[in-house]
Design a protein around this motif. Structure first.
Motif, PDB file in Angstrom:
ATOM      1  N   TYR A 174       0.819  -1.216   0.000  1.00  0.00           N
ATOM      2  CA  TYR A 174       0.000   0.000   0.000  1.00  0.00           C
ATOM      3  C   TYR A 174       0.852   1.264   0.000  1.00  0.00           C
ATOM      4  O   TYR A 174       0.513   2.244  -0.662  1.00  0.00           O
ATOM      5  N   SER A 194       2.013   1.880  -3.427  1.00  0.00           N
ATOM      6  CA  SER A 194       1.020   2.335  -4.405  1.00  0.00           C
ATOM      7  C   SER A 194       0.305   3.604  -3.953  1.00  0.00           C
ATOM      8  O   SER A 194      -0.539   4.128  -4.680  1.00  0.00           O
ATOM      9  N   ALA A 228       0.449   4.944 -11.186  1.00  0.00           N
ATOM     10  CA  ALA A 228      -0.043   4.017 -12.209  1.00  0.00           C
ATOM     11  C   ALA A 228       0.452   4.441 -13.579  1.00  0.00           C
ATOM     12  O   ALA A 228       0.901   3.617 -14.374  1.00  0.00           O
ATOM     13  N   PHE A 232       1.764  -1.062 -10.849  1.00  0.00           N
ATOM     14  CA  PHE A 232       0.442  -1.685 -10.785  1.00  0.00           C
ATOM     15  C   PHE A 232       0.353  -2.540  -9.521  1.00  0.00           C
ATOM     16  O   PHE A 232       1.202  -3.400  -9.278  1.00  0.00           O
ATOM     17  N   LEU A 233      -0.671  -2.295  -8.717  1.00  0.00           N
ATOM     18  CA  LEU A 233      -0.899  -3.119  -7.528  1.00  0.00           C
ATOM     19  C   LEU A 233      -2.059  -4.075  -7.786  1.00  0.00           C
ATOM     20  O   LEU A 233      -3.167  -3.639  -8.094  1.00  0.00           O
ATOM     21  N   ALA A 234      -1.793  -5.369  -7.694  1.00  0.00           N
ATOM     22  CA  ALA A 234      -2.886  -6.341  -7.720  1.00  0.00           C
ATOM     23  C   ALA A 234      -3.318  -6.535  -6.277  1.00  0.00           C
ATOM     24  O   ALA A 234      -2.527  -6.962  -5.440  1.00  0.00           O
ATOM     25  N   PHE A 235      -4.586  -6.158  -5.992  1.00  0.00           N
ATOM     26  CA  PHE A 235      -5.052  -6.109  -4.606  1.00  0.00           C
ATOM     27  C   PHE A 235      -5.259  -7.504  -4.019  1.00  0.00           C
ATOM     28  O   PHE A 235      -5.684  -8.426  -4.708  1.00  0.00           O
TER      29      PHE A 235
END
Lengths: 483, 363, 247
Positions: free
Chosen positions: C45, C48, C76, C81-84
């Motif tokens: 977190y 991002s 972004a 890119f954050l994959a949650f």
């Protein structure tokens, strides 16, 4: 459901006799003249040897009451109550008993019969009882055990004499004397009730309980309860009520005030089973009650649980004023109405402090010709940042002659608060009934089972002894309702 | 004139009309530049400052001459309207006729305007009525619309309330819906300093249906009140209601919605959802959803939520590269989606989309 | 190239990250493993840009740019890119609209031309096909009513479309059955290139059977306590995290 008309008819003939607490107790009574005026207020105060400040307080309340009007917004109807035809004080005659040994055996018998033995050996372990009979407290059990923990549990009339500083500080501080018509009336004429003080850091060693009994004819009962949990203290308090079966309506206008200071917790449970009147709607108690708790301290918590099955009319809204940051208010309610009963009940949650949370779970069951209304207010004040409320209100209708109503008021003035409200109304599903019956349950038993399931979220909040009692009560109260 | 209702009346507890009561309105100006009309090819009836503007209107075979209001009224505002009404739209669609789309445009620039509209659909008739109210300056618009739908008739009623920000708008809409008929309604509330839309829908025949939706988008110190009573008076009727409020600045939104189910109205299916987004600390929302139920074989539910935009959702969108302001706009638009459901007419839908987008960018 | 230098962060007054130092060269995939409460999700977190986390020290440099000062959308656009772990549901927001809005916002920020609806749909359909996903995925509201596996696949779909330079996968394997796990892994592996790097955050070794990392780091009590090759993951699987804090 073709068999139901028959079931209903058979059972309905029995229903009127189902109120097992409907007997009267013959005992010599002292009553004041009927009617309400300043003299009666003075007489009550004098009878109790009250200090001047309390008499002045009562007279002020009486003056306010005369200016107030009976509230008309609730979904109830009744013939006008003639306040001048009521008796405002009735008590067993003779000097007040100093110990259980001095209590009239007829009274002890009566409480035995009600399932509330006052003899400590026979009593429910772990529950201290204050028994209020018409206008006075007749006995309080386990006082010594409690005194050792520093807990004060006594009739409020005694507290006025023994702990005037506490009573004076808190009496009327949660429900002001002019709060509403019935609260003002109570403040003017209240005769007795329970007083509880839990000192700092003390966890009350046993459940406290008050048992209210109206016995005398044409007598109003106006008890007043005040519970204070000091910093870090906690207490669980139970309240039960019954009254004889009479053709006339009787008035019950109580006030309950709760105060929770920093980190304190109060759990207040009620099983209200005043006489509901007969199948034709004759007789029964008019129950106009003001209950309110103030979460004054940080992280304090007040939890109301009520099972309301009695009374011809129920008008009560146990509420929480969430002043302390992080304080918590809860309201769990089952209200069941049958025959011609009318209930207008719910709660008010007023969020003042930051990060205050409240939960409301209400289950209403209407049967017969009854009307059952949930009325509630959730109010988020501008400073209540991070406040949360969740409300769930479900109504169940049994039969097509009753009414179920939901009237929530939701007011939010803080964008960071989150309020959620859900309500449903339905009848018992045919397939649930059928499923139970195909497994051999009678229709009545099936309804009882399903209703208990419907109420589970509330019943599980009750202390164990009460939960069992409440389940039986729901089943008994529903007899003859299937249709 | 009949007195304005006060907050002592339960149904007016959240809306204070004292500011309106303190005003006095001069006679509405007769001349006013013709209003800009939505670009929808449909017959239109245009009212300017409370009077029919034949020049801007197109002839419509179903329009009838205005008749003064004869009947007395229980609702205080409708009573005032009955006393004052001088004009209004009267539409009668004969049985079996699909009248397509009709535009009703009301434009105002001053005065107290008490239009009385009447819409009658015969059995099996159909109509889409798109109502646009707009104006400039200070005035009081107090229209009453009485709607009667015959058996199996269908009225889609879309309302765009975009009054002047200085105006008072108090609309009363009453619909009587016969068996198998449907009243589908959507109201967008954008304008007026103080507004109330009060609906009374009677589902008086079996299988009558209504959809009674609204979106209130308010800013500044606007006050918007959406009040409705849906009365189920016959078996097998359905009502669905979704009311969404988006409040910024110091705006205050009100929703009061009552579902009544009479004893005969078995198998009622009633649903009501009211949700509000508070976009700023000074905004306020008051909700009073109410169920009054006298029949047992019913399925009724209501839900209400009040809260801010979900910051988790905002972050999720931003983490995918969508700028914050656009992310918020997307979420607010998504929040309104369910309310717009009854607007199946494409051009009307586009009109509302544009109004919502304009509101957001002008907020 | 991602460089995390002595990064410290807290939530409220609770310190979670206590000086994390790590660098992920272009073209490499690094795994971060660690016990519950080690700070794994906090790290993702903070990288991002989610609110509620206060960076108390250190810096994060991505492709030469200090990204801690950037908004989430700018990160972004910069290619992160954050994959949650728990993809958020967006009722009322259609997946296609969401994907296209995101893609065009990123393209705009990168100075690329926006895609029209037709071009977008073509691209999206191709990506769906690669991931063995149904076209109706585009019509549904974002993550609303999706199963756990569908949500994670939707994350991978977004990743495939946005073509990030750095992917951070936050416990993407949690709640996935083996088939879904393979699809997710294939989605990540398909992006492998000298210009792509990834941080795979996971509690279990399982995912690393399918996404083979170049390096494994162990995060415990807010610090990287060990680093090693893929064999470290197997060792952790065999012996657990006990005793790592003191290592």
């Amino acid at each position: 459901m073709s068999a139901t008309v028959e079931t209903r008819d058979t059972v309905e003939t029995l229903t009127a006799d189902k109120y097992k607490y409907g007997f009267t107790t013959d005992i010599a009574m002292e009553e004041f003249p009927k009617g309400l005026n300043e003299d009666i207020v003075r007489l009550i105060s004098a009878k109790k040897n009250e200090p001047d400040w309390l008499l002045a307080w009562r007279l002020k309340a009486f003056a306010l009451w005369r200016k107030l009007e009976e509230p008309a917004w609730a979904h109830i109807t009744h013939p006008p109550i003639s306040y001048d035809e009521l008796y405002y004080y009735a008590a067993p005659s003779g000097p007040a008993p100093k110990s259980l040994e001095e209590v009239d055996p007829a009274l002890l018998d009566m409480y035995e019969k009600l399932g509330i033995p006052l003899n400590e050996r026979a009593a429910l372990a772990g529950v201290a009882v204050d028994a209020v009979f018409d206008s006075v407290s007749v006995a309080t059990t386990f006082r010594e055990t409690l005194a050792k923990a520093g807990v004060i549990f006594c009739p409020i009339s005694e507290a006025v004499r023994e702990h005037p500083e506490l009573v004076r500080k808190y009496l009327g501080s949660v429900v002001p004397i002019g709060d509403n018509f019935f609260a003002a009336l109570n403040a003017a004429v209240f005769s007795d009730g329970s007083f509880v003080y839990i000192p700092k850091g003390v966890r009350c060693p046993m459940e406290l309980s008050t048992y209210f009994r109206i016995n005398a004819r044409n007598t109003g009962q106006f008890e007043r309860t005040l519970i204070i949990a000091d910093e870090g203290a906690s207490v669980s308090y139970l309240e039960g009520c019954t009254a004889p079966q009479r053709d006339e309506n009787q008035l019950h206008a109580a006030v309950v005030e709760l105060v929770a200071l920093d980190e304190a917790k109060i759990k207040y449970s009620t099983v209200q089973n005043w006489y509901p009147g007969d199948a034709e709607g004759k007789g029964g108690i008019y129950n106009f009650v003001t209950k309110r708790g103030a979460c004054r301290g940080r992280n304090s918590k007040i939890s109301w649980t009520q099972v309301e099955t009695g009374s011809a009319i129920t008008w009560k809204y146990p509420s929480c004023v969430l002043q302390g940051d992080g304080s918590v208010g809860e309201f769990y309610s089952v209200a069941l109405t049958h025959n011609h009963q009318q209930a207008d009940t719910g709660t008010k949650m007023v969020h003042i402090g930051r990060n205050t949370t409240s939960t409301i779970i209400s289950k209403g069951i209407s049967a017969g010709h009854s009307n059952n209304t949930y009325r509630g207010l959730v109010k988020i004040m501008p400073n209540a940042s991070g406040a949360r409320n969740y409300t769930q209100c479900d109504s169940l209708l049994i039969g097509d002659q009753c009414g179920a109503h939901t009237v929530p008021y939701i007011e939010s003035r803080n964008a960071s608060a989150k309020v959620e409200h859900e309500a449903t109304t339905s009848k018992i599903a045919e397939d649930q009934l059928f499923y139970c019956r195909s497994r051999g349950l009678s229709e009545e038993d099936a309804v009882g089972l399903i209703v208990n399931g419907f109420c589970k979220d509330v019943l599980k909040e009750l202390p164990m002894e009460f939960a069992v009692e409440a389940q039986k009560l729901l089943a008994v109260s529903l007899e003859g309702s299937v249709g | 004139m009949t007195a304005l209702p006060t907050q002592r009346l339960e149904s007016w507890r959240y809306t204070d009309l004292r500011a309106l009561g303190a005003m006095s309105f001069a006679e509405a100006p007769a001349a006013f530049p013709p209003p800009e009309l939505p670009d929808i090819a449909a017959p239109r009836l245009v009212f300017v400052n409370g009077l029919f503007d034949a020049a801007s209107s197109a002839a419509l075979p179903f329009a009838r001459a205005f008749l003064p209001v004869a009947e007395a009224d229980e609702l205080p505002l409708a009573r005032i309207n009955a006393e004052q009404a001088r004009d209004g739209m009267t539409l009668e669609i004969p049985a079996g006729v699909d009248a397509g789309v009709v535009l009703l445009v009301c434009h105002a620039s001053g005065g107290a305007l008490h239009l009385r509209h009447r819409v009658t659909l015969g059995a099996g008739a159909a109509l889409t009525l798109l109502e646009v109210v707009k104006g400039e300056g200070v005035y009081w618009h107090n229209p009453v619309t009485d709607i009667a739908l015959g058996q199996g008739a269908r009225l889609a009623h879309y309302r765009l309330q975009d009054e002047s920000r200085e105006a008072f708008h108090l609309a009363t809409i009453r619909a009587d819906v016969a068996a198998d008929a449907a009243y589908e309604s959507f109201t967008a509330v954008l304008g007026a300093k103080l507004s109330r839309a009060e609906f009374h829908v009677e589902l008086s025949g079996p299988k009558a249906h209504t959809h009674l939706n609204a979106a209130q988008l308010l800013g500044d110190s606007q006050h918007g009140d959406f009040t409705s009573v849906v009365r189920h008076r016959a078996p097998d009727c359905g009502s669905r209601q979704t009311v969404k409020s988006v409040l910024s600045d110091a705006a205050r939104g009100v929703f009061q919605g009552r579902i009544e189910v009479e004893r005969v109205a078995q198998k009622t299916d009633g649903y009501q959802m009211s949700q509000a987004l508070l976009l700023s600390p000074a905004a306020e929302m008051d909700i009073k959803p109410e169920l009054r139920i006298f029949a047992d074989d019913v399925k009724c539910s209501h839900g209400a939520t009040i809260g801010a935009l979900d910051e988790e959702q905002v972050f999720y969108l931003r983490s995918r590269g969508i700028p914050e302001e656009m992310a918020r706009a997307m979420l607010v638009r998504a929040f309104l989606t369910e309310a717009l459901e009854p607007v199946t007419h494409e051009e009307a839908h586009a009109l509302f989309e544009a109004a919502i987008a304009a509101w957001w960018s002008g907020k | 190239m991602l460089e995390i230098k002595n990064l410290s962060a807290r939530i409220g007054d609770k310190d979670i990250l206590r000086g994390v130092t790590l660098s992920v060269p272009d073209g490499e995939i690094h795994a971060i493993m660690g016990p519950n409460g080690a700070g794994k999700s906090t790290l993702s977190y903070v990288l991002s840009g989610r609110e509620g986390y206060e960076v108390t020290g250190g810096e994060v440099i991505y492709n030469g740019q200090d990204i801690l000062a950037l908004t989430p959308e700018a990160r972004a656009a910069a290619g992160m890119f954050l994959a949650f772990q728990y993809p958020v549901e967006l009722p009322g927001v259609g997946n296609a609209n969401f994907l296209r809005t995101a893609l065009n916002a990123v393209r705009r920020a990168r100075g690329e031309a926006e895609l029209d609806a037709v071009a977008f749909l073509k691209l999206a359909r191709a990506a769906l096909k690669n991931l063995s996903m149904q076209d109706d995925m585009l019509k549904r509201n974002v993550n609303v009513g999706f199963s756990g596996g569908e949500k994670k696949r939707n994350e991978v779909l977004q990743m495939a479309l946005l073509q990030p330079g750095l992917a951070i996968l936050d416990e993407t394997d949690s709640g996935l059955d083996i088939d879904a796990l393979k699809i997710v892994a294939e989605g990540v592996n398909a992006l492998r290139s000298p210009a792509f790097s990834a941080l795979v955050i996971t509690h279990y070794q399982r995912l690393l059977d399918y996404i083979v990392p170049d390096k494994v780091h162990v995060l415990a009590a807010g610090r990287i306590v060990r680093s090693g090759g893929p064999e470290l993951a197997l060792e952790l699987e065999a012996h657990g995290y006990a005793g790592l804090e003191v290592a």
